[in-house]
Design a protein around this motif. Structure first.
Motif, PDB file in Angstrom:
ATOM      1  N   THR A  11       0.835  -1.190   0.000  1.00  0.00           N
ATOM      2  CA  THR A  11       0.000   0.000   0.000  1.00  0.00           C
ATOM      3  C   THR A  11       0.873   1.245   0.000  1.00  0.00           C
ATOM      4  O   THR A  11       1.885   1.295   0.708  1.00  0.00           O
ATOM      5  N   ALA A  12       0.476   2.217  -0.803  1.00  0.00           N
ATOM      6  CA  ALA A  12       1.212   3.476  -0.864  1.00  0.00           C
ATOM      7  C   ALA A  12       0.222   4.622  -1.014  1.00  0.00           C
ATOM      8  O   ALA A  12      -0.892   4.425  -1.504  1.00  0.00           O
ATOM      9  N   GLN A  13       0.643   5.774  -0.605  1.00  0.00           N
ATOM     10  CA  GLN A  13      -0.189   6.958  -0.814  1.00  0.00           C
ATOM     11  C   GLN A  13       0.088   7.526  -2.195  1.00  0.00           C
ATOM     12  O   GLN A  13       1.185   7.359  -2.755  1.00  0.00           O
ATOM     13  N   ASN A  16       3.563   8.668  -4.011  1.00  0.00           N
ATOM     14  CA  ASN A  16       4.703   7.898  -3.516  1.00  0.00           C
ATOM     15  C   ASN A  16       5.096   6.802  -4.502  1.00  0.00           C
ATOM     16  O   ASN A  16       4.565   6.738  -5.613  1.00  0.00           O
ATOM     17  N   SER A  17       6.050   5.955  -4.073  1.00  0.00           N
ATOM     18  CA  SER A  17       6.623   4.957  -4.971  1.00  0.00           C
ATOM     19  C   SER A  17       6.541   3.554  -4.396  1.00  0.00           C
ATOM     20  O   SER A  17       6.476   3.366  -3.179  1.00  0.00           O
ATOM     21  N   LEU A  18       6.559   2.578  -5.278  1.00  0.00           N
ATOM     22  CA  LEU A  18       6.709   1.168  -4.941  1.00  0.00           C
ATOM     23  C   LEU A  18       7.593   0.520  -5.996  1.00  0.00           C
ATOM     24  O   LEU A  18       7.637   0.975  -7.145  1.00  0.00           O
ATOM     25  N   ASP A  84       6.753   5.193  -9.747  1.00  0.00           N
ATOM     26  CA  ASP A  84       6.836   6.499  -9.090  1.00  0.00           C
ATOM     27  C   ASP A  84       5.572   7.296  -9.350  1.00  0.00           C
ATOM     28  O   ASP A  84       4.838   7.020 -10.293  1.00  0.00           O
ATOM     29  N   VAL A 122      -1.244  -4.206  -5.422  1.00  0.00           N
ATOM     30  CA  VAL A 122      -0.794  -2.828  -5.223  1.00  0.00           C
ATOM     31  C   VAL A 122      -2.022  -1.976  -4.938  1.00  0.00           C
ATOM     32  O   VAL A 122      -2.986  -1.999  -5.714  1.00  0.00           O
ATOM     33  N   VAL A 124      -3.174   1.946  -3.944  1.00  0.00           N
ATOM     34  CA  VAL A 124      -2.754   3.334  -3.827  1.00  0.00           C
ATOM     35  C   VAL A 124      -3.913   4.137  -3.271  1.00  0.00           C
ATOM     36  O   VAL A 124      -5.003   4.165  -3.849  1.00  0.00           O
TER      37      VAL A 124
END
Length: 126
Positions: A11-13, A16-18, A84, A122, A124
């Motif tokens: 999980t990412a905001q 942001n990046s993964l 990104d 993933v 977001v």
């Protein structure tokens, strides 16, 4: 036979990046294509990015150009996806796939891929 194992989802905001990784085993040639596909909620699986290492060729979906970068490590039979500036619309299950017939722009044709990984989620938020 080729087996593919994805990792790195999470999980990412938004913004942001993964980084996703896919490690393959079995017969994977430098001329073969390894690619990333994704399936967003309620939609069909779609091509994201791919790499044909021997010729340094990469191909991206328009929706991720400039934000995602695909790279390949032939020695490890690996492909990576640096994501990104993530957007909520990037949410989905990401799959690694192998093709011995795809090339150039045909990397986006899912029918050319025989072997697929199990996928990594993933999410977001934004």
């Amino acid at each position: 036979q080729v087996r593919l194992f994805e990792s790195g989802g999470g999980t990412a905001q938004a913004g942001n990046s993964l980084n996703l990784s896919c490690i393959g085993s079995g017969r994977i040639l430098g001329t073969d294509v390894l690619s990333w596909f994704r399936q967003r909620p309620g939609e069909e699986r779609e091509f994201v990015a791919g790499s044909r290492n021997s010729y340094g060729v990469t191909h991206y979906a328009d929706s991720v150009k400039g934000r995602f970068t695909v790279s390949r490590d032939t020695a490890r039979n690996a492909i990576y996806l640096q994501m990104d500036n993530l957007k909520p619309d990037d949410t989905g299950v990401y799959y690694c796939a192998h093709s011995s017939t795809a090339y150039g722009a045909t990397m986006d044709q899912g029918a050319r891929y025989v072997y697929w990984g199990q996928g990594t989620q993933v999410t977001v938020s934004g």
